[in-house]
Scaffold this motif. Structure first.
Motif, PDB file in Angstrom:
ATOM      1  N   LYS A   3      29.691  34.425  42.649  1.00 47.26           N
ATOM      2  CA  LYS A   3      28.894  33.484  41.875  1.00 47.26           C
ATOM      3  C   LYS A   3      28.401  34.073  40.555  1.00 47.26           C
ATOM      4  O   LYS A   3      27.854  33.359  39.729  1.00 47.26           O
ATOM      5  N   LEU A   4      28.594  35.359  40.360  1.00 50.63           N
ATOM      6  CA  LEU A   4      28.139  36.018  39.133  1.00 50.63           C
ATOM      7  C   LEU A   4      29.142  35.822  38.009  1.00 50.63           C
ATOM      8  O   LEU A   4      30.330  35.630  38.252  1.00 50.63           O
ATOM      9  N   SER A   5      28.656  35.924  36.791  1.00 52.61           N
ATOM     10  CA  SER A   5      29.561  35.915  35.646  1.00 52.61           C
ATOM     11  C   SER A   5      30.397  37.189  35.684  1.00 52.61           C
ATOM     12  O   SER A   5      30.040  38.158  36.375  1.00 52.61           O
ATOM     13  N   THR A  58      39.651  33.771  47.268  1.00 49.52           N
ATOM     14  CA  THR A  58      39.556  33.146  48.579  1.00 49.52           C
ATOM     15  C   THR A  58      38.195  32.523  48.841  1.00 49.52           C
ATOM     16  O   THR A  58      37.957  31.988  49.904  1.00 49.52           O
ATOM     17  N   VAL A  59      37.307  32.608  47.863  1.00 46.31           N
ATOM     18  CA  VAL A  59      35.959  32.107  48.081  1.00 46.31           C
ATOM     19  C   VAL A  59      35.856  30.643  47.679  1.00 46.31           C
ATOM     20  O   VAL A  59      35.639  29.771  48.488  1.00 46.31           O
ATOM     21  N   SER A  60      36.051  30.392  46.416  1.00 47.76           N
ATOM     22  CA  SER A  60      35.944  29.021  45.925  1.00 47.76           C
ATOM     23  C   SER A  60      36.610  28.926  44.565  1.00 47.76           C
ATOM     24  O   SER A  60      36.271  29.662  43.653  1.00 47.76           O
ATOM     25  N   MET A  61      37.533  28.024  44.448  1.00 54.44           N
ATOM     26  CA  MET A  61      38.263  27.858  43.193  1.00 54.44           C
ATOM     27  C   MET A  61      37.327  27.551  42.031  1.00 54.44           C
ATOM     28  O   MET A  61      37.563  27.969  40.917  1.00 54.44           O
ATOM     29  N   LYS A  62      36.236  26.854  42.272  1.00 53.42           N
ATOM     30  CA  LYS A  62      35.377  26.448  41.162  1.00 53.42           C
ATOM     31  C   LYS A  62      34.716  27.639  40.484  1.00 53.42           C
ATOM     32  O   LYS A  62      34.363  27.569  39.326  1.00 53.42           O
ATOM     33  N   TYR A  63      34.537  28.752  41.181  1.00 51.95           N
ATOM     34  CA  TYR A  63      33.907  29.920  40.572  1.00 51.95           C
ATOM     35  C   TYR A  63      34.898  30.807  39.843  1.00 51.95           C
ATOM     36  O   TYR A  63      34.544  31.507  38.912  1.00 51.95           O
ATOM     37  N   LEU A  64      36.136  30.821  40.267  1.00 60.61           N
ATOM     38  CA  LEU A  64      37.060  31.847  39.800  1.00 60.61           C
ATOM     39  C   LEU A  64      38.258  31.330  39.017  1.00 60.61           C
ATOM     40  O   LEU A  64      39.139  32.098  38.679  1.00 60.61           O
ATOM     41  N   ASP A  65      38.312  30.082  38.700  1.00 58.94           N
ATOM     42  CA  ASP A  65      39.459  29.535  37.969  1.00 58.94           C
ATOM     43  C   ASP A  65      39.724  30.231  36.643  1.00 58.94           C
ATOM     44  O   ASP A  65      40.846  30.379  36.229  1.00 58.94           O
ATOM     45  N   PHE A  66      38.687  30.641  35.977  1.00 55.86           N
ATOM     46  CA  PHE A  66      38.818  31.111  34.608  1.00 55.86           C
ATOM     47  C   PHE A  66      38.671  32.622  34.483  1.00 55.86           C
ATOM     48  O   PHE A  66      38.119  33.111  33.513  1.00 55.86           O
ATOM     49  N   MET A  67      39.171  33.362  35.439  1.00 53.49           N
ATOM     50  CA  MET A  67      39.061  34.814  35.399  1.00 53.49           C
ATOM     51  C   MET A  67      39.961  35.374  34.299  1.00 53.49           C
ATOM     52  O   MET A  67      41.146  35.055  34.238  1.00 53.49           O
ATOM     53  N   PHE A  74      39.948  45.027  35.796  1.00 59.69           N
ATOM     54  CA  PHE A  74      38.752  45.720  36.268  1.00 59.69           C
ATOM     55  C   PHE A  74      38.692  45.673  37.797  1.00 59.69           C
ATOM     56  O   PHE A  74      38.468  46.689  38.454  1.00 59.69           O
ATOM     57  N   LEU A  75      38.881  44.491  38.358  1.00 58.40           N
ATOM     58  CA  LEU A  75      38.838  44.339  39.815  1.00 58.40           C
ATOM     59  C   LEU A  75      39.931  45.159  40.495  1.00 58.40           C
ATOM     60  O   LEU A  75      39.685  45.793  41.531  1.00 58.40           O
ATOM     61  N   ASN A  76      41.114  45.164  39.926  1.00 55.01           N
ATOM     62  CA  ASN A  76      42.207  45.961  40.493  1.00 55.01           C
ATOM     63  C   ASN A  76      41.880  47.444  40.467  1.00 55.01           C
ATOM     64  O   ASN A  76      42.134  48.158  41.440  1.00 55.01           O
ATOM     65  N   LYS A  77      41.312  47.909  39.363  1.00 48.70           N
ATOM     66  CA  LYS A  77      40.945  49.324  39.233  1.00 48.70           C
ATOM     67  C   LYS A  77      39.925  49.703  40.308  1.00 48.70           C
ATOM     68  O   LYS A  77      40.097  50.697  41.017  1.00 48.70           O
ATOM     69  N   TYR A  78      38.865  48.910  40.426  1.00 46.79           N
ATOM     70  CA  TYR A  78      37.836  49.249  41.404  1.00 46.79           C
ATOM     71  C   TYR A  78      38.317  49.052  42.833  1.00 46.79           C
ATOM     72  O   TYR A  78      37.909  49.786  43.727  1.00 46.79           O
ATOM     73  N   SER A  79      39.184  48.125  43.048  1.00 42.01           N
ATOM     74  CA  SER A  79      39.761  47.948  44.370  1.00 42.01           C
ATOM     75  C   SER A  79      40.515  49.212  44.789  1.00 42.01           C
ATOM     76  O   SER A  79      40.358  49.697  45.913  1.00 42.01           O
TER      77      SER A  79
END
Length: 93
Positions: A3-5, A58-67, A74-79
């Motif tokens: 839910k965060l930016s 996998t959480v909700s399309m409405k939050y993550l459509d515009f990544m 960044f997410l891949n690196k930290y993953s």
């Protein structure tokens, strides 16, 4: 996290990762106590799961459509970083 930016999410992930990494290195300094190792493994697992939820949308399309691509990187690196430490903690059992 979802839910965060992107900016706040990145700051939160960095903060959590840095805190866990500090505990990780402290754990490795002395004789490893299974209870402490397991607790740290569980916290790394939780962070890994949260990052994967956001990455895989996998959480909700409405939050993550515009990544953005930068945020995805960044997410891949930290993953990768989190999973590397997580695997090492599992190997220490």
């Amino acid at each position: 996290l979802y839910k965060l930016s992107e900016e706040k999410r990145e700051a939160k992930i960095e903060s959590l990762y840095n805190s866990l990494s500090e505990k990780y290195y402290i754990l490795l300094e002395d004789e490893i106590k299974e209870k402490d190792r397991l607790a740290l493994e569980e916290r790394f697992q939780k962070l890994s799961d949260e990052i994967e939820k956001v990455k895989n949308n996998t959480v909700s399309m409405k939050y993550l459509d515009f990544m953005s691509d930068k945020h995805r990187e960044f997410l891949n690196k930290y993953s990768r970083e989190v999973n590397l430490k997580l695997q090492y903690l599992k190997d220490l059992k």
